[in-house]
Design a protein around this motif. Structure first.
Motif: not given
Length: 294
Positions: A213-230
Motif C-alpha cells: 500500500s501507498s499508505l506506509r509509515h517510515h520508521v528508520p530504526a530496527s527496534e522502532g520498526f518492530a515496535d511499530a508493527v507490534a
C-alpha cells in the motif's frame, strides 16, 4: 607520465574528504586552506582527473574514491607497522570503520565487536544493498553487505541468511486482513524502514500483486520498526530474531506461516595483511554462524 603518488598530497585529499571542507582539513593538518587547496590541485594535475566534488560536504569523485581508499589502506598499514615496531604513537587505539545494516546492528553484529577488545569502531549504518558503496568510496574498511561481488581490492565471504517474517499485531490483522491475504494485503497500511526498503513490496509481489500500500509509515530504526508493527501501525517484514519473542508473547501474528523473505549477507573487507581486520573478520564470521541461517 605519472610515476608516483606523493603521499603528502594523498593524505591531504583524505583529510579533506574526512573533514568535509578545505578549511576544516587545513585546521586538522595545521596548514593554511590555501596550502590544502594547492596540494589537492597538484594531485589532480598529476593524475589528470578531477578528484573532488566541491560540494558541502566535499565528496570524492569516482577517481577520488580510488585514492581515498588507497590513503586509508596506507594509514592502516602504517599504524600496524608502528605497532609491530613499538614506535611512538603505537599505543593509540586502533580505529576500524565498518558499514553495517540496521537489522544486523540490532540483532547480532554488536556481539562480534565485543570479541575484539582493544579496537575503536566507527560504524556507518546503511541498507545492506548500499553498504558496498561506502566500501567502494573508501569511507569504510569493511562492510556487511548483500552483494556477493567483491569491491575492487576487497575480499568477500558469505555470512548466512537473515530471514524476515510477514507479521502484524493481532488486532491489526483482524481489522485489515480478515480474508484472502493476496486481495487485502496490498491495501493494508504498511511499515517500511525508509524509502529504500522494498521488502514489503517484494513480499506482496510473491503473492502475485504489484506492491504494498501507498499508505506506509517510515520508521528508520530496527527496534522502532518492530515496535511499530507490534503496536498496530501497519504490517511489515520483521527480522526473525526480533519477531520470535513478539510472536511468543502474542504481540505479533504471522500473516503467512509458510512464506518469508531471506537476504544473504556477506562480509567484504580490504585485502590487507592487517591483524585488526583479520581479528574482526573472524569474530564477525563466528558470530554470524550462530545467528544467521546457513
Amino acid at each position: 607520465m605519472m610515476t608516483e603518488l606523493p603521499l603528502e598530497q594523498v593524505r591531504t585529499l583524505l583529510a579533506v574528504v574526512d573533514e568535509g571542507t578545505f578549511d576544516a582539513a587545513a585546521a586538522a593538518l595545521h596548514l593554511t586552506p590555501s596550502a590544502v587547496s594547492q596540494r589537492v590541485k597538484a594531485l589532480e594535475q598529476r593524475t589528470g582527473r578531477v578528484l573532488l566534488q566541491r560540494t558541502k560536504p566535499v565528496r570524492p569523485t569516482e577517481s577520488g574514491a580510488v585514492l581515498v581508499r588507497f590513503a586509508r589502506q596506507l594509514a592502516r598499514l602504517e599504524r600496524d607497522a608502528r605497532g609491530e615496531l613499538g614506535l611512538s604513537g603505537a599505543g593509540e587505539p586502533t580505529r576500524v570503520s565498518v558499514a553495517v545494516n540496521a537489522d544486523s546492528l540490532a540483532t547480532w553484529f554488536l556481539g562480534a565487536l565485543t570479541q575484539v577488545p582493544g579496537l575503536c569502531f566507527e560504524l556507518h549504518r546503511e541498507d545492506e544493498a548500499h553498504t558496498a558503496a561506502l566500501l567502494r568510496e573508501g569511507l569504510v574498511m569493511a562492510a556487511v553487505t548483500s552483494s556477493p561481488d567483491p569491491v575492487p581490492g576487497c575480499s568477500v565471504r558469505a555470512l548466512g541468511r537473515m530471514r524476515y517474517l510477514p507479521a502484524a499485531a493481532p488486532e491489526f490483522a483482524e481489522r485489515y486482513l480478515d480474508g484472502p491475504l493476496p486481495d487485502l494485503l496490498p491495501d493494508a497500511p504498511v511499515v517500511a524502514f525508509d524509502r529504500k526498503d522494498d521488502f514489503q513490496d517484494g513480499f506482496v509481489r510473491q503473492l502475485g500483486r504489484g506492491a504494498a500500500s501507498s499508505l506506509r509509515h517510515h520508521v528508520p530504526a530496527s527496534e522502532g520498526f518492530a515496535d511499530a508493527v507490534a503496536a498496530g501501525l501497519g504490517w511489515g517484514m520483521v527480522p526473525e530474531a526480533q519477531a520470535r519473542p513478539l510472536l511468543a508473547a502474542g504481540r505479533l501474528v504471522l500473516l503467512a506461516p509458510d512464506r518469508h523473505v531471506d537476504v544473504t549477507l556477506y562480509w567484504q573487507q580490504w585485502k590487507l595483511d592487517s591483524p585488526a581486520l583479520a581479528a574482526l573478520a573472524e569474530a564477525v564470521t563466528r558470530t554470524a554462524a550462530g545467528a544467521l541461517r546457513r
